[in-house]
Design an enzyme around this catalytic site. Structure first.
Site, PDB file in Angstrom:
ATOM      1  N   LYS A   1      22.981 -36.258  19.830  1.00 26.20           N
ATOM      2  CA  LYS A   1      23.804 -35.309  19.081  1.00 26.20           C
ATOM      3  C   LYS A   1      22.940 -34.324  18.297  1.00 26.20           C
ATOM      4  O   LYS A   1      23.275 -33.159  18.166  1.00 26.20           O
ATOM      5  CB  LYS A   1      24.820 -36.021  18.183  1.00 26.20           C
ATOM      6  CG  LYS A   1      24.276 -36.686  16.947  1.00 26.20           C
ATOM      7  CD  LYS A   1      25.414 -37.234  16.108  1.00 26.20           C
ATOM      8  CE  LYS A   1      24.936 -38.099  14.964  1.00 26.20           C
ATOM      9  NZ  LYS A   1      24.261 -37.394  13.880  1.00 26.20           N
TER      10      LYS A   1
ATOM     11  N   ARG B   1      21.752 -28.575  17.679  1.00 24.35           N
ATOM     12  CA  ARG B   1      20.768 -27.486  17.528  1.00 24.35           C
ATOM     13  C   ARG B   1      20.822 -26.526  18.712  1.00 24.35           C
ATOM     14  O   ARG B   1      20.746 -25.308  18.551  1.00 24.35           O
ATOM     15  CB  ARG B   1      19.373 -28.087  17.408  1.00 24.35           C
ATOM     16  CG  ARG B   1      19.140 -28.750  16.069  1.00 24.35           C
ATOM     17  CD  ARG B   1      17.963 -29.702  16.155  1.00 24.35           C
ATOM     18  NE  ARG B   1      17.526 -30.170  14.858  1.00 24.35           N
ATOM     19  CZ  ARG B   1      18.115 -31.130  14.150  1.00 24.35           C
ATOM     20  NH1 ARG B   1      19.205 -31.714  14.617  1.00 24.35           N
ATOM     21  NH2 ARG B   1      17.644 -31.500  12.984  1.00 24.35           N
TER      22      ARG B   1
ATOM     23  N   GLY C   1      27.308 -33.807   8.593  1.00 25.82           N
ATOM     24  CA  GLY C   1      26.311 -33.265   7.659  1.00 25.82           C
ATOM     25  C   GLY C   1      25.370 -32.297   8.356  1.00 25.82           C
ATOM     26  O   GLY C   1      25.004 -31.257   7.795  1.00 25.82           O
TER      27      GLY C   1
ATOM     28  N   SER D   1      13.716 -34.207   5.304  1.00 23.54           N
ATOM     29  CA  SER D   1      15.064 -34.087   5.862  1.00 23.54           C
ATOM     30  C   SER D   1      15.051 -33.065   6.985  1.00 23.54           C
ATOM     31  O   SER D   1      14.753 -31.885   6.768  1.00 23.54           O
ATOM     32  CB  SER D   1      16.064 -33.653   4.795  1.00 23.54           C
ATOM     33  OG  SER D   1      17.231 -33.139   5.427  1.00 23.54           O
TER      34      SER D   1
ATOM     35  N   GLN E   1      17.615 -31.981   8.535  1.00 25.68           N
ATOM     36  CA  GLN E   1      18.731 -31.040   8.398  1.00 25.68           C
ATOM     37  C   GLN E   1      18.335 -29.882   7.480  1.00 25.68           C
ATOM     38  O   GLN E   1      18.591 -28.722   7.779  1.00 25.68           O
ATOM     39  CB  GLN E   1      19.963 -31.756   7.849  1.00 25.68           C
ATOM     40  CG  GLN E   1      20.510 -32.769   8.832  1.00 25.68           C
ATOM     41  CD  GLN E   1      21.646 -33.598   8.278  1.00 25.68           C
ATOM     42  OE1 GLN E   1      22.087 -33.377   7.159  1.00 25.68           O
ATOM     43  NE2 GLN E   1      22.125 -34.547   9.054  1.00 25.68           N
TER      44      GLN E   1
ATOM     45  N   ASP F   1      17.827 -43.430  10.906  1.00 26.52           N
ATOM     46  CA  ASP F   1      19.150 -43.803  11.405  1.00 26.52           C
ATOM     47  C   ASP F   1      19.173 -45.202  12.032  1.00 26.52           C
ATOM     48  O   ASP F   1      20.242 -45.761  12.276  1.00 26.52           O
ATOM     49  CB  ASP F   1      19.640 -42.773  12.432  1.00 26.52           C
ATOM     50  CG  ASP F   1      19.972 -41.444  11.760  1.00 26.52           C
ATOM     51  OD1 ASP F   1      20.173 -41.424  10.530  1.00 26.52           O
ATOM     52  OD2 ASP F   1      20.012 -40.420  12.462  1.00 26.52           O
TER      53      ASP F   1
HETATM   54  C1  S3P Z   1      19.772 -35.478  11.398  1.00 25.72           C
HETATM   55  C2  S3P Z   1      18.860 -35.732  10.424  1.00 25.72           C
HETATM   56  C3  S3P Z   1      18.909 -36.927   9.587  1.00 25.72           C
HETATM   57  C4  S3P Z   1      19.751 -38.022  10.228  1.00 25.72           C
HETATM   58  C5  S3P Z   1      21.058 -37.504  10.733  1.00 25.72           C
HETATM   59  C6  S3P Z   1      20.841 -36.412  11.757  1.00 25.72           C
HETATM   60  C7  S3P Z   1      19.646 -34.208  12.148  1.00 25.72           C
HETATM   61  O1  S3P Z   1      19.474 -36.597   8.326  1.00 25.72           O
HETATM   62  O2  S3P Z   1      19.963 -39.070   9.324  1.00 25.72           O
HETATM   63  O3  S3P Z   1      21.792 -38.545  11.353  1.00 25.72           O
HETATM   64  O4  S3P Z   1      20.295 -34.036  13.186  1.00 25.72           O
HETATM   65  O5  S3P Z   1      18.879 -33.365  11.696  1.00 25.72           O
HETATM   66  P1  S3P Z   1      18.601 -35.955   7.120  1.00 25.72           P
HETATM   67  O6  S3P Z   1      18.135 -34.629   7.514  1.00 25.72           O
HETATM   68  O7  S3P Z   1      19.582 -35.896   5.966  1.00 25.72           O
HETATM   69  O8  S3P Z   1      17.499 -36.939   6.886  1.00 25.72           O
END
Ligand code: S3P
Length: 443
Positions: free
Chosen positions: A21, A26, A100, A170, A172, A331
Site C-alpha cells: 500500500k 506514492r 495517515g 517518519s 510519511q 509496522d
Molecule cells: C508509512 C509510514 C509509516 C508506517 C505506515 C505507512 C508510509 O508511518 O507506519 O504504516 O507509507 O509512509 P510513519 O511515517 O508515521 O512512521
C-alpha cells in the site's frame, strides 16, 4: 471470520502477496502530478489505497481503473496534470478516510502543486498527530486555519524551500516534504534521525528528480532536493508494476516460524531494505528464513521469503531490536512482539514510543493483549520488554479498529490459543483484505 483456533498443523505451499500500500499510494500521487499518462499494474483493493484514489479524484485527477483480477487488484491509468492549474469553483474538500499516509503526503502534494483545499478525516485519523507535517509546511509559507482535522490548507505560489530535521523518523513526513519541495524555489534539505522507508525517493529519482542522499556518521539520513531535473520542471511518467507488501508478508512468515513442520514461500514481495528488517530479526533469532532476490520493479528489489520450521519447535534466541532499526520494522513490531513470547529469553525493543501514535496505541495494545493471553510484556522508559513464555489462555480482543493489531491476535489464535477478534474482516481491509484467502492456500 473472527474466531481463530490453533491450526495444530504446518503451513505449506506458495503464495503471492497483495501489493504494497505504501508504494501504491506514492505511485498514484506522483502519477497524478506527472507529465502524461502513467499505467500502474497490480493496484491493491485495500482501504488505504481507496482513500488515496478518492482524494486524488476529488482534486481533479483522471484515473481509470481496469477489470479486477481474482484478488481484486486492478490496473490503473492516470492522466497526470503536470502543474496545470485546475480551476475549481469551490475549494476541493478532500476526505482522507483513516489513512495517515494519504493525509500527510497529500498535504505535501497540495503545497508543492500550489493547490488549496479543505482536508477532513475519519474519527481514528483525527486523533493522530498532524502537526509533525503541518509545522514544516508552515515554515515553507503554506497557511492552515487549524493544526487538527478538519482544516484548510492555503497554498502559496511563493513556496520557500524547506530545511527540516524530523525529531522522529517518519516516511510519511519525509515524503510530504519531498513532494512540497518539488514546488519550492531552491534546494530543500530534510534530515531524519534514522532511515525510514524510502519508496518516495526511489520513485522520484526514476521520474527524473535530482535527489542527493547521505547517511551521516551518526546514522542520521539527509536528503537534498532541487526538484525535477527536466527543463520544464515536470515529472516523467513511468509504468509501475507494484510489488507485494512485506508488512503483510510478516504475519504469514511469523505464523510459519511458529508452526512446526512449516515450509512456505511468499512470492513477489518488495525486498526494500527499509522494509524487511523484520526478516533479518527473525533470521538473527534462528528462524530458517531465506530471502531470494529475483528482479527489480518500480526501483524496488522484488523476490521471495522462504520460511521453514523444524518438526519440533526450534529454540529461538530472544530478539534485540535497537532504536536505529525501529523505523525499518515499525509496522511489524506487534507481530514480532508476539513471536518474542516463543523465544528462549527476554526480548527487548528499544525506543518504540512511536507505536503510541499509530492507528491505535499499539504499545499499550501489545502489553494488554499479551497479558490477556497469559504472557508478560512491560515498558522500561520507551523500551518494550517481552518475557519468554507463549500464550496459555484464550482471549477476546478489542483491536481498536487497528489492522496490524487484529492480524497479530489472529496469528496468536492460529499458533497458540484460541482468540476472537471482533470485526476482523472489516478491519484488515485497510492493508490485507485477503489474509484469510492467502492463509487458506497454505493451511
Ligand atoms: C508509512 C509510514 C509509516 C508506517 C505506515 C505507512 C508510509 O508511518 O507506519 O504504516 O507509507 O509512509 P510513519 O511515517 O508515521 O512512521
Amino acid at each position: 471470520m473472527e474466531d481463530f483456533h490453533p491450526l495444530n498443523r504446518p503451513l505449506r505451499g506458495v503464495v503471492t502477496m497483495t501489493a504494497d500500500k505504501s508504494i501504491a499510494q506514492r505511485a498514484l500521487m506522483l502519477a497524478a502530478i506527472a507529465e502524461g499518462e502513467t499505467r500502474i499494474d497490480n493496484l491493491p483493493a485495500t482501504g488505504a489505497v481507496a482513500s488515496t484514489l478518492h482524494a486524488l479524484r476529488t482534486m481533479g485527477a483522471r484515473i481509470d481503473l481496469g477489470d479486477p483480477a481474482a484478488d481484486g487488484s486492478r490496473p490503473a491509468c492516470i492522466d497526470g496534470w503536470a502543474g496545470m492549474s485546475i480551476d475549481f469553483e469551490e475549494m476541493p474538500r478532500l476526505h482522507c478516510g483513516d489513512s495517515g499516509a494519504t493525509a500527510r503526503m497529500l498535504c505535501g502534494l497540495l503545497a508543492g502543486a500550489g493547490m488549496s483545499a479543505h482536508l477532513d478525516a475519519g474519527e481514528q485519523l483525527s486523533r493522530r498527530p498532524m502537526d509533525r507535517v503541518l509545522a514544516p509546511l508552515l515554515g515553507m509559507g503554506v497557511g492552515f486555519d487549524s493544526m487538527r482535522f478538519p482544516f484548510t490548507l492555503y497554498a502559496t505560489n511563493q513556496l520557500n524551500p524547506v530545511f527540516w530535521e524530523l525529531p522522529v523518523a517518519s516516511a510519511q513526513v519525509k515524503s510530504a516534504l519531498l513532494l512540497a519541495a518539488l514546488g519550492a524555489q531552491g534546494e530543500s534539505v530534510i534530515r531524519e534521525p534514522a532511515l525510514s522507508r524510502d519508496h518516495t525517493e526511489r520513485l522520484l529519482r526514476a521520474m527524473g528528480v535530482d535527489l542527493e542522499s547521505t547517511v551521516m556518521p551518526d546514522g542520521s539520513y539527509e536528503l537534498r532536493s532541487t526538484g525535477p531535473a527536466t527543463p520544464d520542471a515536470s515529472l516523467l511518467p513511468q509504468p509501475w508494476v507494484l510489488p507485494g507488501d512485506p508488512s503483510s508478508a510478516a504475519f504469514l512468515a511469523v505464523a510459519a516460524a511458529l508452526l512446526p513442520g512449516s515450509d512456505i514461500s511468499i512470492d513477489g514481495v518488495a525486498l526494500n531494505p527499509t522494509r524487511i528488517a523484520f526478516a533479518h530479526e527473525l533470521i538473527a533469532a534462528g528462524v530458517d528464513l531465506q530471502i531470494e532476490y529475483e528482479t527489480e520493479v518500480a526501483g524496488e528489489s522484488v523476490g521471495s521469503l522462504r520460511v521453514r520450521c523444524a518438526n519440533s519447535m526450534p529454540q529461538y534466541a530472544p530478539l534485540r531490536v535497537e532504536a536505529a532499526q525501529v523505523p525499518s520494522l515499525i509496522d511489524e513490531l506487534p507481530v514480532l512482539a508476539l513471536f518474542a513470547t516463543a523465544c528462549q529469553g527476554e526480548s527487548v525493543f528499544r525506543s518504540v514510543a512511536e507505536l503510541r501514535v499509530k492507528e491505535s496505541d499499539r504499545l499499550q495494545g501489545i502489553i494488554d493483549g499479551l497479558s490477556t493471553l497469559g504472557c508478560h510484556a512491560w515498558l522500561d522508559g520507551d523500551d518494550l520488554h517481552i518475557a519468554p513464555g507463549t500464550p496459555t489462555r484464550s482471549a477476546t480482543f478489542d483491536p481498536h479498529d487497528d489492522h496490524r493489531m487484529a492480524l497479530t491476535w489472529a496469528v496468536a489464535g492460529l499458533c497458540f490459543q484460541p482468540t476472537k477478534v471482533p470485526g476482523f474482516d472489516g478491519i484488515v481491509k485497510i492493508s490485507f483484505p485477503d489474509f484469510i484467502d492467502r492463509l487458506g492456500h497454505l493451511a
